[in-house]
Design an enzyme around this catalytic site. Structure first.
Site, PDB file in Angstrom:
ATOM      1  CD1 TRP A 473      -2.413  -1.976   0.383  1.00 25.92           C
ATOM      2  CD2 TRP A 473      -1.778  -2.128   2.516  1.00 25.92           C
ATOM      3  NE1 TRP A 473      -2.915  -3.151   0.891  1.00 25.92           N
ATOM      4  CE2 TRP A 473      -2.558  -3.274   2.196  1.00 25.92           C
ATOM      5  CE3 TRP A 473      -1.284  -2.007   3.816  1.00 25.92           C
ATOM      6  CZ2 TRP A 473      -2.836  -4.290   3.105  1.00 25.92           C
ATOM      7  CZ3 TRP A 473      -1.548  -3.013   4.733  1.00 25.92           C
ATOM      8  CH2 TRP A 473      -2.319  -4.135   4.379  1.00 25.92           C
ATOM      9  CG  HIS A 474       4.304   1.549   1.093  1.00 24.16           C
ATOM     10  ND1 HIS A 474       5.319   0.798   1.659  1.00 24.16           N
ATOM     11  CD2 HIS A 474       3.444   1.825   2.107  1.00 24.16           C
ATOM     12  CE1 HIS A 474       5.085   0.627   2.944  1.00 24.16           C
ATOM     13  NE2 HIS A 474       3.940   1.236   3.242  1.00 24.16           N
ATOM     14  CD  GLU A 475      -1.111   2.062  -3.315  1.00 25.02           C
ATOM     15  OE1 GLU A 475      -2.009   1.208  -3.227  1.00 25.02           O
ATOM     16  OE2 GLU A 475      -0.810   2.834  -2.383  1.00 25.02           O
TER      17      GLU A 475
END
Length: 547
Positions: A473-475
């Site tokens: 979840w580190h876009e």
């Protein structure tokens, strides 16, 4: 800078009354419109509103954050796939056995900082120096960024004045009274060549490898979102309007000058002007989507859907990156209840002893977790723990594409996870490291059995990796800062080819930082606010400035 008035029992009521009044009387124009209240947008909005003569409108597509699932640190998993999550999914990808990887992003006041795991990781020295090189601006370099971190932090750990600050807006502490599993994991990492450090964001961020108890944004079991630290204490002021359930659909222009935004609120489309600037802070998926639907992007992509081309910027939507991650799971010998944010140890490693910076990182989860495919294959224990390992700097690059010209048309995420062979090899080394740590002596008393992957080789290991690859979840990266033809913003975060439009979110990162991205997004917000203040001569501006 503390906010003692926030603890006033009447403060929340004052905020509610003030915001109700401001929302009922939306103005046709504000000085600045900030789109998105996440870890960068909240910073920008607050810092600009510190000047009482500046009127700021902060637009958030999601709803209010005053919910137990947000405020209680241990309930963060409840937010995933809820109405507080955009719940994006990648396109089916042959490199992960045809799976569609979910990409969660916060859709609530506070953005990702209201639904994430609350791990505070600043980014490595090499990350920030790489940003400075891409931007040709030393203000993005590690020394400058370290100074800013010290100024904005309120560190509640052992004093470390060379690296940590006190009295700032950001409450941070090492996970207090951690689950015994966490210090045992740090000890296990030490036996595997990862030395322990006194905190996760001091000298460790200058080392190639190491381990520490995690720094967390949790106080007395409650989440400290960036919105709650920056924006909420300022919402009783008359010059900051925060509007929820406001979906920004495009930036409006007069010629090449951004004049405001169009957004949908309560089923009605509104157009409001920004006399000074529009700042996009909607994250690495929504920001490029809105840019493209506003006519800023690759002209070939825009012309597919009849969108008039305002500015050809082929890099919009390109360079998509995310930490590709894998779950290694053990069943507890004796079940222990999770504490704090359920993730209290962080580890950094390398695929080669010759590397001077980490290219692997691991966060411990005090619960068992994995993908549906690997859960079906291995089974999941009722009580267990996970080493959630990641490739820190994947070489694979994805792309976002429009599927239509309308706001309701979904963006297509071609993530291309594991498309580069180097990432697959790094993933194998990451799993080896997790297994070496998880099966070592300091953790044996916590282990009944290793659930997954076990000692897999060849095709069976490949299947585990491709079935297990998922998002951290580190876009980032889809409107990157730089100086070449694929860059979208310059060192001042201004969008190339247009005026009065800036981007301040993870989109601008040229590459991923070495771990969680919340803290780096705060730096992006502070940098943006300082640049805006300097350009517009906001004389009473109180944000962090370069010394």
């Amino acid at each position: 800078m503390s906010h003692p008035h926030v603890s006033d029992p009447n403060f929340a009521e004052r905020v509610a009354r003030n915001q109700e009044r401001l929302r009922a009387a939306l103005q046709p124009s504000y000085d600045f419109i900030v789109c998105g209240s996440g870890s960068s947008g909240s910073v920008v909005a607050r810092r600009l509103a510190e000047n009482p003569d500046v009127h700021v409108l902060l637009l958030e597509a999601g709803g209010d954050d005053d919910l137990p699932a947000v405020t209680n640190a241990s309930e963060w998993p409840v937010n995933l796939n809820s109405e507080r999550d955009w719940s994006f999914r990648g396109a089916p990808n042959a490199y992960v056995n045809g799976r569609s990887i979910p990409f969660s992003m916060g859709k609530v006041l506070g953005g990702g900082s209201s639904i994430n795991v609350m791990v505070y990781a600043r980014g490595h020295q090499a990350d920030w120096d790489a940003f400075a090189a891409e931007a040709n601006d030393p203000a993005w370099g590690y020394e400058s960024v370290l100074r800013t971190y010290r100024q904005i932090e309120d560190w509640h750990g052992a004093p470390d004045p060379a690296y940590r600050g006190t009295g700032g807006l950001l409450f941070v502490q090492p996970a207090p009274d951690p689950n015994p599993l966490a210090p045992a994991t740090v000890a296990a990492a030490g036996l595997c060549g990862l030395p322990s450090f006194p905190n996760a964001n001091g000298r460790l961020m200058e080392a190639a490898r190491g381990a520490s108890i995690s720094d967390v944004r949790v106080r007395d079991g409650k989440r400290e979102s960036i919105y709650r630290s920056y924006v909420f204490p300022w919402m009783d002021r008359p010059n900051l309007t925060v509007l929820v359930a406001a979906l920004v659909v495009r930036v409006t222009f007069q010629g090449k000058r951004a004049t405001g935004v169009e957004f949908v609120h309560g089923g009605v489309t509104h157009r409001i002007e920004a006399s000074a600037e529009v700042i996009l802070s909607m994250g690495a998926i929504q920001t490029p989507k809105v840019l493209m639907q506003s006519g800023v992007g690759d002209e070939t992509e825009l012309q597919r859907f009849g969108i008039p081309v305002l500015q050809h910027l082929p890099g919009v939507g390109r360079n998509f990156q995310d930490h590709v991650a894998f779950d290694c799971v053990w069943e507890y010998q004796t079940a222990l209840a999770p504490r704090n944010n359920m993730s209290e140890a962080i580890l950094f490693g390398t695929t080669s002893a010759s590397l001077a910076r980490p290219d692997l990182f691991v966060c411990q989860a005090e619960v068992p977790k994995t993908t549906p495919e690997n859960a079906a294959r291995f089974g999941m224990p009722s009580a267990g723990w996970t080493l959630f390992g990641a490739v820190a700097h994947p070489q694979s690059r994805g792309r976002l594409r429009l599927t239509g010209p309308l706001p309701e048309d979904q963006v297509r995420i071609e993530a291309n996870t594991l498309c580069e062979r180097a990432d697959f090899l790094a993933a194998m080394r990451c799993v080896e490291l997790c297994r070496e740590i998880g099966n070592s002596a300091p953790l044996r008393s916590f282990v009944k059995r290793e659930v997954m992957p076990g000692n897999l080789k060849g095709p069976e290991l490949e299947r585990f990796l491709r079935d297990g690859a998922t998002s951290f979840w580190h876009e980032v990266g889809t409107a990157r800062m730089g100086r070449d033809e694929m860059a979208v913003v310059d060192a001042n975060l201004k969008v190339y080819g247009v005026e009065h439009l800036r981007i301040a979110d993870a989109s601008i990162m040229p590459r991923l930082t070495s771990a969680n991205t919340m803290a780096p997004c705060v730096i992006i917000g502070e940098r943006a606010a300082g640049l805006i203040a300097g350009e517009h001569a906001l004389s009473t501006f109180a944000a962090v400035r370069d010394e």
